[in-house]
Design a protein around this motif. Structure first.
Motif, PDB file in Angstrom:
ATOM      1  N   ARG A  12       0.943  -1.310   0.296  1.00 54.72           N
ATOM      2  CA  ARG A  12       0.029  -0.106  -0.505  1.00 54.72           C
ATOM      3  C   ARG A  12       1.044   1.565  -0.068  1.00 54.72           C
ATOM      4  O   ARG A  12       0.435   2.211  -0.628  1.00 54.72           O
ATOM      5  CB  ARG A  12      -0.747  -0.101   1.169  1.00 54.72           C
ATOM      6  N   CYS A  13       2.100   1.745   0.476  1.00 56.86           N
ATOM      7  CA  CYS A  13       2.384   2.822   0.774  1.00 56.86           C
ATOM      8  C   CYS A  13       3.725   2.705  -0.341  1.00 56.86           C
ATOM      9  O   CYS A  13       3.568   3.448  -0.372  1.00 56.86           O
ATOM     10  CB  CYS A  13       3.609   2.685   2.433  1.00 56.86           C
ATOM     11  N   ALA A  14       3.977   1.309  -1.174  1.00 58.64           N
ATOM     12  CA  ALA A  14       4.744   1.432  -2.758  1.00 58.64           C
ATOM     13  C   ALA A  14       3.155   2.342  -3.189  1.00 58.64           C
ATOM     14  O   ALA A  14       3.955   3.046  -3.945  1.00 58.64           O
ATOM     15  CB  ALA A  14       5.605   0.475  -2.331  1.00 58.64           C
ATOM     16  N   GLU A  15       2.698   2.029  -3.498  1.00 58.64           N
ATOM     17  CA  GLU A  15       1.255   1.966  -4.556  1.00 58.64           C
ATOM     18  C   GLU A  15       1.102   3.366  -4.164  1.00 58.64           C
ATOM     19  O   GLU A  15       1.503   4.746  -4.900  1.00 58.64           O
ATOM     20  CB  GLU A  15      -0.264   1.130  -3.873  1.00 58.64           C
ATOM     21  N   TRP A  16       0.890   3.754  -3.241  1.00 61.31           N
ATOM     22  CA  TRP A  16       1.293   5.180  -2.384  1.00 61.31           C
ATOM     23  C   TRP A  16       2.331   6.418  -2.933  1.00 61.31           C
ATOM     24  O   TRP A  16       1.925   7.491  -3.805  1.00 61.31           O
ATOM     25  CB  TRP A  16       0.412   5.954  -0.925  1.00 61.31           C
ATOM     26  N   LEU A  17       3.206   5.782  -2.555  1.00 61.11           N
ATOM     27  CA  LEU A  17       5.197   6.866  -3.023  1.00 61.11           C
ATOM     28  C   LEU A  17       5.023   6.446  -4.785  1.00 61.11           C
ATOM     29  O   LEU A  17       5.076   7.822  -5.753  1.00 61.11           O
ATOM     30  CB  LEU A  17       5.443   6.209  -2.389  1.00 61.11           C
ATOM     31  N   GLY A  18       4.832   5.543  -5.308  1.00 60.42           N
ATOM     32  CA  GLY A  18       4.706   5.182  -6.600  1.00 60.42           C
ATOM     33  C   GLY A  18       3.823   6.688  -7.235  1.00 60.42           C
ATOM     34  O   GLY A  18       3.928   7.198  -8.438  1.00 60.42           O
ATOM     35  N   GLY A  19       2.906   6.550  -6.649  1.00 64.33           N
ATOM     36  CA  GLY A  19       1.336   7.670  -7.277  1.00 64.33           C
ATOM     37  C   GLY A  19       1.986   9.095  -7.244  1.00 64.33           C
ATOM     38  O   GLY A  19       2.104   9.811  -8.623  1.00 64.33           O
ATOM     39  N   ILE A  20       2.486   9.306  -6.133  1.00 64.18           N
ATOM     40  CA  ILE A  20       3.652  10.783  -5.623  1.00 64.18           C
ATOM     41  C   ILE A  20       4.550  11.031  -7.311  1.00 64.18           C
ATOM     42  O   ILE A  20       4.778  12.331  -7.961  1.00 64.18           O
ATOM     43  CB  ILE A  20       3.989  11.051  -4.568  1.00 64.18           C
ATOM     44  N   ILE A  21       5.767  10.370  -7.177  1.00 62.20           N
ATOM     45  CA  ILE A  21       6.801   9.897  -7.603  1.00 62.20           C
ATOM     46  C   ILE A  21       5.930  10.059  -8.766  1.00 62.20           C
ATOM     47  O   ILE A  21       6.729  10.984 -10.207  1.00 62.20           O
ATOM     48  CB  ILE A  21       7.588   8.727  -7.790  1.00 62.20           C
ATOM     49  N   LYS A  22       4.934   9.616  -9.982  1.00 60.05           N
ATOM     50  CA  LYS A  22       4.475   9.985 -11.102  1.00 60.05           C
ATOM     51  C   LYS A  22       3.609  10.798 -11.690  1.00 60.05           C
ATOM     52  O   LYS A  22       3.997  11.287 -12.688  1.00 60.05           O
ATOM     53  CB  LYS A  22       3.552   8.397 -11.092  1.00 60.05           C
ATOM     54  N   THR A  23       2.938  11.406 -10.903  1.00 61.88           N
ATOM     55  CA  THR A  23       2.347  12.774 -10.645  1.00 61.88           C
ATOM     56  C   THR A  23       3.222  14.092 -10.698  1.00 61.88           C
ATOM     57  O   THR A  23       2.495  14.777 -10.846  1.00 61.88           O
ATOM     58  CB  THR A  23       0.981  12.724 -10.043  1.00 61.88           C
ATOM     59  N   ARG A  70       9.796  -2.585  -4.748  1.00 61.09           N
ATOM     60  CA  ARG A  70       8.347  -2.801  -4.891  1.00 61.09           C
ATOM     61  C   ARG A  70       7.660  -2.045  -6.456  1.00 61.09           C
ATOM     62  O   ARG A  70       7.648  -1.623  -7.443  1.00 61.09           O
ATOM     63  CB  ARG A  70       6.886  -2.977  -3.915  1.00 61.09           C
ATOM     64  N   LEU A  71       8.688  -0.684  -5.687  1.00 64.97           N
ATOM     65  CA  LEU A  71       8.741   0.423  -6.745  1.00 64.97           C
ATOM     66  C   LEU A  71       8.988  -0.039  -7.768  1.00 64.97           C
ATOM     67  O   LEU A  71       8.590   0.326  -9.060  1.00 64.97           O
ATOM     68  CB  LEU A  71       9.135   1.848  -7.043  1.00 64.97           C
ATOM     69  N   LEU A  72      10.529  -1.002  -8.233  1.00 63.79           N
ATOM     70  CA  LEU A  72      11.238  -1.338  -9.675  1.00 63.79           C
ATOM     71  C   LEU A  72      10.473  -1.677  -9.895  1.00 63.79           C
ATOM     72  O   LEU A  72      10.475  -2.696 -11.624  1.00 63.79           O
ATOM     73  CB  LEU A  72      12.164  -2.079  -8.765  1.00 63.79           C
ATOM     74  N   LYS A  76      13.834   4.945  -8.319  1.00 63.67           N
ATOM     75  CA  LYS A  76      13.791   6.126  -7.518  1.00 63.67           C
ATOM     76  C   LYS A  76      14.358   5.871  -6.774  1.00 63.67           C
ATOM     77  O   LYS A  76      14.402   5.233  -5.732  1.00 63.67           O
ATOM     78  CB  LYS A  76      12.173   6.964  -7.150  1.00 63.67           C
ATOM     79  N   GLU A  77      15.708   6.986  -6.277  1.00 62.41           N
ATOM     80  CA  GLU A  77      16.538   7.014  -5.839  1.00 62.41           C
ATOM     81  C   GLU A  77      15.731   7.282  -3.899  1.00 62.41           C
ATOM     82  O   GLU A  77      15.103   8.407  -4.333  1.00 62.41           O
ATOM     83  CB  GLU A  77      17.974   7.755  -5.581  1.00 62.41           C
ATOM     84  N   LEU A  78      16.132   5.936  -3.378  1.00 66.70           N
ATOM     85  CA  LEU A  78      15.801   6.912  -1.497  1.00 66.70           C
ATOM     86  C   LEU A  78      16.826   7.047  -1.177  1.00 66.70           C
ATOM     87  O   LEU A  78      17.404   6.500  -0.926  1.00 66.70           O
ATOM     88  CB  LEU A  78      14.910   5.653  -0.639  1.00 66.70           C
ATOM     89  N   ILE A  79      16.808   8.461  -1.095  1.00 64.45           N
ATOM     90  CA  ILE A  79      17.805   8.790  -0.344  1.00 64.45           C
ATOM     91  C   ILE A  79      17.596   8.601   1.506  1.00 64.45           C
ATOM     92  O   ILE A  79      17.329   9.478   2.099  1.00 64.45           O
ATOM     93  CB  ILE A  79      17.913  10.567  -0.287  1.00 64.45           C
ATOM     94  N   PRO A  80      19.261   8.558   1.899  1.00 61.88           N
ATOM     95  CA  PRO A  80      19.488   7.887   3.348  1.00 61.88           C
ATOM     96  C   PRO A  80      19.785   9.702   4.027  1.00 61.88           C
ATOM     97  O   PRO A  80      20.447  10.118   3.895  1.00 61.88           O
ATOM     98  CB  PRO A  80      20.518   6.712   3.453  1.00 61.88           C
ATOM     99  N   ILE A  81      18.987   9.606   5.623  1.00 59.87           N
ATOM    100  CA  ILE A  81      19.048  10.902   6.214  1.00 59.87           C
ATOM    101  C   ILE A  81      18.982   9.944   7.791  1.00 59.87           C
ATOM    102  O   ILE A  81      18.505   9.453   7.802  1.00 59.87           O
ATOM    103  CB  ILE A  81      18.061  12.194   6.073  1.00 59.87           C
TER     104      ILE A  81
END
Length: 186
Positions: free
Chosen positions: A27-38, A61-63, A69-74
């Motif tokens: 569910r989280c990956a689907e939500w995040l993917g929607g943001i990245i795509k739009t 899941r995104l792949l 999309k690079e997820l950047i560590p902090i």
């Protein structure tokens, strides 16, 4: 408490099974993917160390969905080897460039939204850097009253339980991160 080599004796109860965790990550990956795509120029940051496992789950899941999309560590810290969140939140973000954030949508990923102190501080910092928008995605959100006004935009799982949690990257004094489920700890 005497910590044995196996450490699973610290588990009081499984709150979320491996299957429930995977469904939440979906569910989280689907939500995040929607943001990245739009949206253009989305920056995604995840909290080290605890969130590394969840971030890896999201990246896979995104792949699979065809989204690179690079997820950047902090690196942030607020627990300092205890089970209680402290008032001191350290944000070690020297590698983050302010001009990289200006005008962008920033998504902050974490394993758990608990007291909200760390996430509130980080959101404030990103807005100070000029982020147009800051959204929050967590694997687990404690549905509790907080001293800070913050909620996740996306939470894979929610609980009102107050016990210390471990598993899927969440640790108890450096232990139990590797559990494939989320457990309440003795």
């Amino acid at each position: 408490m005497d910590v044995k080599e196996n450490n699973e004796e610290l588990v009081r109860e499984v709150l979320f099974t491996e299957k429930q965790v995977n469904q939440a990550a979906d569910r989280c990956a689907e939500w995040l993917g929607g943001i990245i795509k739009t949206q253009r120029g989305v920056l995604v940051f995840y909290m080290l160390e605890g969130c590394r496992t969840f971030a890896q789950m999201l990246e896979k899941r995104l792949l699979r969905a065809g989204i690179e999309k690079e997820l950047i560590p902090i690196r942030t810290s607020s627990y300092q080897e205890t089970t209680q969140s402290s008032e001191v939140v350290n944000i070690e973000d020297d590698h983050i460039q302010k001009d990289q954030i200006k005008g962008k949508t920033v998504v902050l990923i974490d394993d758990i939204l608990d007291t909200g102190g760390t996430m509130s501080s980080l959101r404030k910092r990103m807005l100070e850097y000029g982020a147009a928008k800051v959204q929050i995605c967590v694997l687990i959100e404690r549905d509790i009253e907080r001293d800070v006004n913050i909620k996740a935009d996306m939470a894979g799982l929610k609980t009102q339980r107050k016990e210390y949690l471990a598993g899927v990257g969440l640790d108890y004094k450096g232990l139990l991160r590797e559990l494939p489920y989320i457990a309440a700890i003795e």
